[in-house]
Design an enzyme around this catalytic site. Structure first.
Site, PDB file in Angstrom:
ATOM      1  N   SER A 121       0.695  -1.076  -0.186  1.00 16.65           N
ATOM      2  CA  SER A 121       0.107   0.077   0.099  1.00 16.65           C
ATOM      3  C   SER A 121       0.914   1.119  -0.112  1.00 16.65           C
ATOM      4  O   SER A 121       1.597   1.428   0.752  1.00 16.65           O
ATOM      5  CB  SER A 121      -0.950  -0.140   1.170  1.00 16.65           C
ATOM      6  OG  SER A 121      -1.524   1.323   1.261  1.00 16.65           O
ATOM      7  N   GLU A 143     -11.041   0.924  -3.274  1.00 11.76           N
ATOM      8  CA  GLU A 143     -11.308   0.567  -1.898  1.00 11.76           C
ATOM      9  C   GLU A 143     -11.794   1.959  -1.326  1.00 11.76           C
ATOM     10  O   GLU A 143     -11.322   2.956  -1.295  1.00 11.76           O
ATOM     11  CB  GLU A 143     -10.187   0.208  -1.124  1.00 11.76           C
ATOM     12  CG  GLU A 143     -10.134  -0.316   0.374  1.00 11.76           C
ATOM     13  CD  GLU A 143      -8.754  -0.671   0.872  1.00 11.76           C
ATOM     14  OE1 GLU A 143      -7.753  -1.077   0.040  1.00 11.76           O
ATOM     15  OE2 GLU A 143      -8.573  -0.472   2.145  1.00 11.76           O
ATOM     16  N   LYS A 147      -9.408  -6.589   8.084  1.00  9.89           N
ATOM     17  CA  LYS A 147      -8.710  -6.352   8.859  1.00  9.89           C
ATOM     18  C   LYS A 147      -8.758  -7.051  10.147  1.00  9.89           C
ATOM     19  O   LYS A 147     -10.059  -6.575  10.950  1.00  9.89           O
ATOM     20  CB  LYS A 147      -8.142  -4.888   9.182  1.00  9.89           C
ATOM     21  CG  LYS A 147      -7.797  -3.977   8.047  1.00  9.89           C
ATOM     22  CD  LYS A 147      -7.657  -2.575   8.193  1.00  9.89           C
ATOM     23  CE  LYS A 147      -7.161  -1.987   6.730  1.00  9.89           C
ATOM     24  NZ  LYS A 147      -7.109  -0.503   6.860  1.00  9.89           N
ATOM     25  N   ASP A 154      -6.991   3.351  -3.134  1.00 11.24           N
ATOM     26  CA  ASP A 154      -7.879   3.280  -1.906  1.00 11.24           C
ATOM     27  C   ASP A 154      -7.994   4.751  -1.490  1.00 11.24           C
ATOM     28  O   ASP A 154      -7.135   5.501  -1.334  1.00 11.24           O
ATOM     29  CB  ASP A 154      -6.836   2.633  -0.571  1.00 11.24           C
ATOM     30  CG  ASP A 154      -7.696   2.485   0.502  1.00 11.24           C
ATOM     31  OD1 ASP A 154      -8.745   3.114   0.702  1.00 11.24           O
ATOM     32  OD2 ASP A 154      -7.183   1.993   1.684  1.00 11.24           O
ATOM     33  N   LYS A 205      -2.578   4.903  -2.696  1.00 12.04           N
ATOM     34  CA  LYS A 205      -3.718   5.947  -2.135  1.00 12.04           C
ATOM     35  C   LYS A 205      -3.910   6.878  -3.054  1.00 12.04           C
ATOM     36  O   LYS A 205      -3.161   7.531  -3.682  1.00 12.04           O
ATOM     37  CB  LYS A 205      -3.141   6.435  -0.625  1.00 12.04           C
ATOM     38  CG  LYS A 205      -2.918   5.572   0.407  1.00 12.04           C
ATOM     39  CD  LYS A 205      -4.084   4.771   0.930  1.00 12.04           C
ATOM     40  CE  LYS A 205      -3.693   4.218   2.218  1.00 12.04           C
ATOM     41  NZ  LYS A 205      -5.003   3.380   2.864  1.00 12.04           N
ATOM     42  N   ASP A 226     -13.661  -1.301   3.388  1.00 17.07           N
ATOM     43  CA  ASP A 226     -12.766  -1.361   4.527  1.00 17.07           C
ATOM     44  C   ASP A 226     -13.613  -0.839   5.681  1.00 17.07           C
ATOM     45  O   ASP A 226     -13.794  -1.441   6.316  1.00 17.07           O
ATOM     46  CB  ASP A 226     -11.403  -0.667   3.979  1.00 17.07           C
ATOM     47  CG  ASP A 226     -10.400  -0.488   5.367  1.00 17.07           C
ATOM     48  OD1 ASP A 226     -10.575  -0.862   6.231  1.00 17.07           O
ATOM     49  OD2 ASP A 226      -9.160   0.061   4.814  1.00 17.07           O
ATOM     50  N   LYS A 250      -1.132  -1.122  -4.389  1.00 14.60           N
ATOM     51  CA  LYS A 250      -2.269  -0.364  -4.082  1.00 14.60           C
ATOM     52  C   LYS A 250      -1.778   0.989  -3.868  1.00 14.60           C
ATOM     53  O   LYS A 250      -0.722   1.136  -3.097  1.00 14.60           O
ATOM     54  CB  LYS A 250      -2.715  -0.901  -2.696  1.00 14.60           C
ATOM     55  CG  LYS A 250      -3.797  -0.132  -1.855  1.00 14.60           C
ATOM     56  CD  LYS A 250      -4.549  -0.734  -0.870  1.00 14.60           C
ATOM     57  CE  LYS A 250      -4.446   0.188   0.482  1.00 14.60           C
ATOM     58  NZ  LYS A 250      -5.269  -0.678   1.521  1.00 14.60           N
ATOM     59  N   GLY A 298      -4.055  -4.141   6.372  1.00 15.08           N
ATOM     60  CA  GLY A 298      -2.903  -3.821   7.269  1.00 15.08           C
ATOM     61  C   GLY A 298      -3.255  -2.562   7.895  1.00 15.08           C
ATOM     62  O   GLY A 298      -4.071  -1.995   7.376  1.00 15.08           O
TER      63      GLY A 298
HETATM   64  O1  OSB Z   1      -6.823   2.026   4.461  1.00 17.79           O
HETATM   65  O2  OSB Z   1      -5.852   0.247   4.457  1.00 17.79           O
HETATM   66  C1  OSB Z   1      -6.049   1.333   4.734  1.00 17.79           C
HETATM   67  C2  OSB Z   1      -2.796   1.853   6.879  1.00 17.79           C
HETATM   68  C3  OSB Z   1      -3.390   2.646   7.949  1.00 17.79           C
HETATM   69  C4  OSB Z   1      -4.773   2.796   7.936  1.00 17.79           C
HETATM   70  C5  OSB Z   1      -5.479   2.742   6.900  1.00 17.79           C
HETATM   71  C6  OSB Z   1      -4.971   2.054   5.835  1.00 17.79           C
HETATM   72  C7  OSB Z   1      -3.580   1.613   5.885  1.00 17.79           C
HETATM   73  C8  OSB Z   1      -2.942   0.948   4.648  1.00 17.79           C
HETATM   74  C9  OSB Z   1      -1.482   0.300   4.753  1.00 17.79           C
HETATM   75  O3  OSB Z   1      -3.541   0.877   3.516  1.00 17.79           O
HETATM   76  C10 OSB Z   1      -1.578  -1.181   4.906  1.00 17.79           C
HETATM   77  C11 OSB Z   1      -0.351  -1.735   5.455  1.00 17.79           C
HETATM   78  O4  OSB Z   1       0.724  -1.514   4.877  1.00 17.79           O
HETATM   79  O5  OSB Z   1      -0.280  -2.484   6.823  1.00 17.79           O
HETATM   80 MG    MG Z   2      -8.325   1.156   3.149  1.00 15.39          MG
END
Ligand code: OSB
Ligand code: MG
Length: 378
Positions: free
Chosen positions: A145, A223, A272, A198, A173, A248, A171, A300
């Protein structure tokens, strides 16, 4: 009521010592979503001991409410005043779940407790956690991510670096103003990769025409485009898009997953374990989705090696067919509090730990080094 699983029937041991520990680990680089940027990982850990065996849990809440309403402080309060008083030697995990049911929400606090108890019981039995959960170990697919960047070239080079590892899916953001042009540039450079985006809830239903432009980029999913508290408007948006939506933040338990699927609000769910109250509820959601042919993956929360290990074991279960957000330790921390860290094999897969419990060793001297606070509860 479905038949209870062996893990749900397992009995809680008597706890000799209970500690809450706050650690603070610097990230190798800050991680930014559409909502907030984090430069350090502050995590609440639970350490429990029974007959000389130690179990660990990690709460995925941040010190701030920018992903979820839960924070490390609310988790501490709920844990001490409402969850821990319900823990009793000799009751089953299913019974504990029933006792915790009146506590509304606070899935992150609940998951921390269940994590530590499951790790402890698996270690006492000398079996890996995935086995206690009823699933044989397997190598799992990797995913990364990538946070919000300042410029498109920075994003392109972060993706290029990830593909060299090689991660199975990327992924990125997105947020308002860093979306269509950014994904267009990525697709132009990497036409074939498994790519998803996401938004962490940055858009409103009125943005549907803009989000429809993303259909051109062959994303595996988008997402959480809309609010963290919404399911109904996601259903309206899904009807307007060719691209699959994935929820999510909106999914806190099996009932939310049921609501989302019955409304066709998404075609994929990000589970999660730390958000939905723990591994046992995660397995219920995964089974529910699997029976309906809906893909799930493990998200995560930038966890330390403790939380990351729980995410690995969860992915032994059927239903986790899509690569998740489980990445290499070195991407987050110069030094972690467990050994060994997560590394990708040459083909991008990740091995599941084989030792008892979460299967990684918690390095207590490192925990002490990064510790902000330690509270002994018994
Ligand atoms: O939206 O999935 C999410 C990290 C912190 C808060 C929200 C998210 C995330 C990630 C990172 O996308 C996931 C990871 O690398 O552990
Ligand atoms: Mg997310």
């Amino acid at each position: 009521m479905n038949k209870l699983t062996p893990a749900e029937l397992a009995l809680l041991p008597k706890l000799d010592r209970i500690e809450l520990i706050t650690v603070r680990l610097p990230f190798v680089q800050p991680f930014a979503t559409s909502v907030h940027s984090w430069a350090v990982k502050e995590a609440l850990l639970l350490r429990i001991e029974s007959g000389g065996v130690v179990g660990w849990g990690e709460c995925v809440a941040d010190p701030d409410p920018y992903y979820s309403y839960e924070t490390t402080q609310t988790a501490r309060h709920i844990f001490k005043d409402f969850l821990l008083p319900q823990v009793e030697a000799g009751i089953s995990f299913a019974e504990l779940g029933e006792r915790l049911r009146p506590v509304r929400g606070h899935g992150m606090a609940k998951a921390m407790l269940e994590n530590a108890l499951l790790d402890l019981v698996a270690r006492q039995r000398g079996v890996p956690l995935h086995e206690l959960l009823g699933w044989p170990g397997r190598r799992i697919q990797s995913g990364i991510s990538i946070g919000i960047k300042d410029s498109i070239p920075e994003l392109l080079s972060a993706v290029e670096e990830a593909l060299r590892r090689p991660y199975h899916r990327i992924k990125v953001k997105i947020m308002r103003g860093k979306d269509v042009a950014w994904l267009r540039a990525l697709r132009a450079e990497f036409p074939q990769i498994a790519l998803m985006a996401d938004a962490n809830g940055d858009y409103r239903i009125e943005d549907a025409p803009l989000l429809r432009e993303l259909d051109a980029f062959n994303l595996t999913m988008i997402e959480q485009p809309l609010s963290y508290s919404d399911i109904v408007q996601h259903a309206a948006l899904q009807r307007e898009l060719a691209t699959s939506l994935c929820l999510d933040e909106s999914i806190h338990d099996l009932d939310d997953a049921r609501a989302a699927l019955s409304l066709d609000a998404c075609r994929i769910i990000n589970i999660k374990q730390g958000r939905v109250g723990g591994l046992l509820e995660s397995l219920r959601i995964a089974a529910f989705c699997h029976e309906r042919g809906v893909g799930v993956w493990s998200g995560g929360m930038d966890e330390t090696g403790i939380g990351r290990a729980f995410n690995l074991h969860l992915q032994a279960a059927a239903g986790f067919t899509l690569p998740g957000d489980t990445s290499e330790t070195s991407r987050y921390f110069a030094e972690d509090i467990v050994a060994p860290g997560v590394v990708l094999a040459d083909d991008g897969f990740i091995e599941m730990p084989t030792g008892p419990g979460i299967g990684v060793q918690v390095l207590e001297d490192r925990v002490k080094r990064y510790e902000l606070e330690r509270e002994r509860l018994s």
